[in-house]
Design an enzyme around this catalytic site. Sequence first.
Site, PDB file in Angstrom:
ATOM      1  N   HIS A  70     -18.444  -7.230   9.433  1.00 14.01           N
ATOM      2  CA  HIS A  70     -17.772  -8.171  10.343  1.00 14.01           C
ATOM      3  C   HIS A  70     -16.947  -7.385  11.348  1.00 14.01           C
ATOM      4  O   HIS A  70     -16.110  -6.575  10.965  1.00 14.01           O
ATOM      5  CB  HIS A  70     -16.834  -9.097   9.558  1.00 14.01           C
ATOM      6  CG  HIS A  70     -17.490 -10.355   9.092  1.00 14.01           C
ATOM      7  ND1 HIS A  70     -16.957 -11.155   8.115  1.00 14.01           N
ATOM      8  CD2 HIS A  70     -18.637 -10.972   9.488  1.00 14.01           C
ATOM      9  CE1 HIS A  70     -17.753 -12.193   7.918  1.00 14.01           C
ATOM     10  NE2 HIS A  70     -18.774 -12.096   8.727  1.00 14.01           N
ATOM     11  N   ARG A 108      -7.513  -9.744  15.550  1.00 13.49           N
ATOM     12  CA  ARG A 108      -8.557 -10.728  15.238  1.00 13.49           C
ATOM     13  C   ARG A 108      -9.092 -11.423  16.483  1.00 13.49           C
ATOM     14  O   ARG A 108      -9.745 -12.466  16.380  1.00 13.49           O
ATOM     15  CB  ARG A 108      -8.075 -11.753  14.193  1.00 13.49           C
ATOM     16  CG  ARG A 108      -9.204 -12.049  13.207  1.00 13.49           C
ATOM     17  CD  ARG A 108      -8.761 -12.815  11.987  1.00 13.49           C
ATOM     18  NE  ARG A 108      -9.832 -12.762  10.999  1.00 13.49           N
ATOM     19  CZ  ARG A 108      -9.737 -13.229   9.767  1.00 13.49           C
ATOM     20  NH1 ARG A 108      -8.615 -13.791   9.355  1.00 13.49           N
ATOM     21  NH2 ARG A 108     -10.735 -13.128   8.937  1.00 13.49           N
ATOM     22  N   HIS A 154      -9.766  -6.717   8.445  1.00 13.63           N
ATOM     23  CA  HIS A 154      -9.099  -6.530   7.147  1.00 13.63           C
ATOM     24  C   HIS A 154      -8.921  -5.039   6.839  1.00 13.63           C
ATOM     25  O   HIS A 154      -7.887  -4.632   6.309  1.00 13.63           O
ATOM     26  CB  HIS A 154      -9.899  -7.217   6.042  1.00 13.63           C
ATOM     27  CG  HIS A 154      -9.967  -8.706   6.188  1.00 13.63           C
ATOM     28  ND1 HIS A 154      -8.848  -9.493   6.213  1.00 13.63           N
ATOM     29  CD2 HIS A 154     -11.021  -9.549   6.340  1.00 13.63           C
ATOM     30  CE1 HIS A 154      -9.202 -10.761   6.363  1.00 13.63           C
ATOM     31  NE2 HIS A 154     -10.523 -10.825   6.442  1.00 13.63           N
ATOM     32  N   ASP A 205     -15.002  -6.069   6.678  1.00 11.69           N
ATOM     33  CA  ASP A 205     -14.551  -6.674   7.929  1.00 11.69           C
ATOM     34  C   ASP A 205     -13.488  -5.736   8.493  1.00 11.69           C
ATOM     35  O   ASP A 205     -12.481  -5.477   7.838  1.00 11.69           O
ATOM     36  CB  ASP A 205     -13.962  -8.057   7.623  1.00 11.69           C
ATOM     37  CG  ASP A 205     -13.441  -8.779   8.864  1.00 11.69           C
ATOM     38  OD1 ASP A 205     -12.771  -8.135   9.702  1.00 11.69           O
ATOM     39  OD2 ASP A 205     -13.698  -9.985   8.985  1.00 11.69           O
ATOM     40  N   GLU A 224     -16.928  -9.635   0.398  1.00 15.62           N
ATOM     41  CA  GLU A 224     -16.094  -9.222   1.539  1.00 15.62           C
ATOM     42  C   GLU A 224     -14.672  -8.869   1.101  1.00 15.62           C
ATOM     43  O   GLU A 224     -13.916  -9.763   0.713  1.00 15.62           O
ATOM     44  CB  GLU A 224     -16.036 -10.354   2.588  1.00 15.62           C
ATOM     45  CG  GLU A 224     -15.176  -9.980   3.796  1.00 15.62           C
ATOM     46  CD  GLU A 224     -15.258 -10.973   4.952  1.00 15.62           C
ATOM     47  OE1 GLU A 224     -15.861 -12.047   4.782  1.00 15.62           O
ATOM     48  OE2 GLU A 224     -14.702 -10.653   6.025  1.00 15.62           O
ATOM     49  N   GLU A 226      -4.237 -12.677   2.360  1.00 17.96           N
ATOM     50  CA  GLU A 226      -5.142 -13.807   2.124  1.00 17.96           C
ATOM     51  C   GLU A 226      -5.593 -13.898   0.676  1.00 17.96           C
ATOM     52  O   GLU A 226      -5.973 -14.972   0.205  1.00 17.96           O
ATOM     53  CB  GLU A 226      -6.358 -13.707   3.054  1.00 17.96           C
ATOM     54  CG  GLU A 226      -5.965 -13.756   4.523  1.00 17.96           C
ATOM     55  CD  GLU A 226      -7.138 -14.004   5.455  1.00 17.96           C
ATOM     56  OE1 GLU A 226      -8.223 -14.356   4.978  1.00 17.96           O
ATOM     57  OE2 GLU A 226      -6.945 -13.826   6.674  1.00 17.96           O
ATOM     58  N   GLU A 244     -16.610 -11.996  13.699  1.00 21.87           N
ATOM     59  CA  GLU A 244     -15.809 -13.083  13.120  1.00 21.87           C
ATOM     60  C   GLU A 244     -14.412 -12.978  13.708  1.00 21.87           C
ATOM     61  O   GLU A 244     -13.629 -12.098  13.316  1.00 21.87           O
ATOM     62  CB  GLU A 244     -15.753 -12.978  11.586  1.00 21.87           C
ATOM     63  CG  GLU A 244     -15.036 -14.179  10.967  1.00 21.87           C
ATOM     64  CD  GLU A 244     -14.920 -14.098   9.453  1.00 21.87           C
ATOM     65  OE1 GLU A 244     -15.410 -15.005   8.787  1.00 21.87           O
ATOM     66  OE2 GLU A 244     -14.343 -13.119   8.940  1.00 21.87           O
TER      67      GLU A 244
END
Lengths: 223, 223
Positions: B150, B156, B127, B124, B91, B97, B185
């Site tokens: 995701h 988010r 991101h 995702d 991912e 992060e 997510e």
Amino acid sequence: GMEVSCISTGQVFAALGLMCTESVPMRRRRVIEVLQGLIDLAAEFGKMVNLGRVRGSINGEPRQAVEDRFVSVARELCDYAADKDVTLVLEPVNRYEIDFVNKVEEGVALVREVRRANFRLMPDVFHMNIEDVSIGGELARHAAHVAYIHLADSNRLAPGRGHIDFDDIFDHLAIVEYDGWVSVEILPKPDPDTAARQAAEFLRPRVDLYNSRLMALRGEPCP
Amino acid sequence: GMEVSCISTGQVFAALGLMCTESVPMRRRRVIEVLQGLIDLAAEFGKMVNLGRVRGSINGEPRQAVEDRFVSVARELCDYAADKDVTLVLEPVNRYEIDFVNKVEEGVALVREVRRANFRLMPDVFHMNIEDVSIGGELARHAAHVAYIHLADSNRLAPGRGHIDFDDIFDHLAIVEYDGWVSVEILPKPDPDTAARQAAEFLRPRVDLYNSRLMALRGEPCP
């Protein structure tokens, strides 16, 4: 003949580690003194001082206590700055960099609490892309509180290098006849000169078009 | 009758502090053993194991050395997993992060280096909104390497609560007839049940429509 648009206070936090939300009164006094010095400078250059990370953070404390300390410091600074015709602009910053004032909407709530005409906002569209429900829409909705806009693309490269729709942003700003500053705050990639050139090449025609639209809306002749 | 789509390895990093890029061979051996245990589990449930932050980080080392260690660990895991018909999915995660594999494009480069049919990607869109030059476009361009997606909105929260254009994403995926998993997510806000309900209400009609389009493209009758 380049004009200074704003005095940046990043180093007050980065180098001195000071924040407006300090719980120790003596440290709060110190941050006020340092920022007053920058307000004095802004009185001669740009008439504007930004509050980025120097605004402080919540960091596990009760939110209301932190907000109260911020509002009290902001009012004292605004009253000092008003005599010098200087405006303070608060920049909402994304959640990964700070835990206090992420969305433009949260900035507006603080502006309403501070209640000083020279306390306004400096939204940055890179941060808005992460935090806000829309970019152009939120800028237009809160335009009355916006004095300065930071432009960067979604990946923090020069505008045009990511997926932010800058035409949509300028369209929204034109609707509310936004007439404040825009400036570019981006990563120096692939190198500073190239990044600056990319940003200028992308933005110049759009800013020129924007200014012409604004003049047309106001019935002013083209320059 | 709920199907398990993937075994998540977040805790291998979060609780054990292990990463595929460990420089100490014994610690690399340990992360391989732990992940092999999860591959065994995936052999019975879902046939897929994700690699999020457990992939490791560059952290000031020469990038090539870190990449080499990652590729070597990934190959060993893929060979172990192949016998059990399990796929590993990496991912890409945003810069705040982790400092290793942020863009989908960077994930594709690693997939090409690992050279195992059961090593693929799990983009995702939260991101991607920060890292990639486009979302739908990059997903379509790299679809051959994508096994799982995701979904989350730009802030988010549940899809539909931010500014990501999910219709554009599904349009792009339909062009390349993407037929892998999508899952949600997101942050549990305002509370977990409400967030799940918001996501389901937004996505269900879109996923149904997507599946109908795919069946039509393939000349299959509607269910």
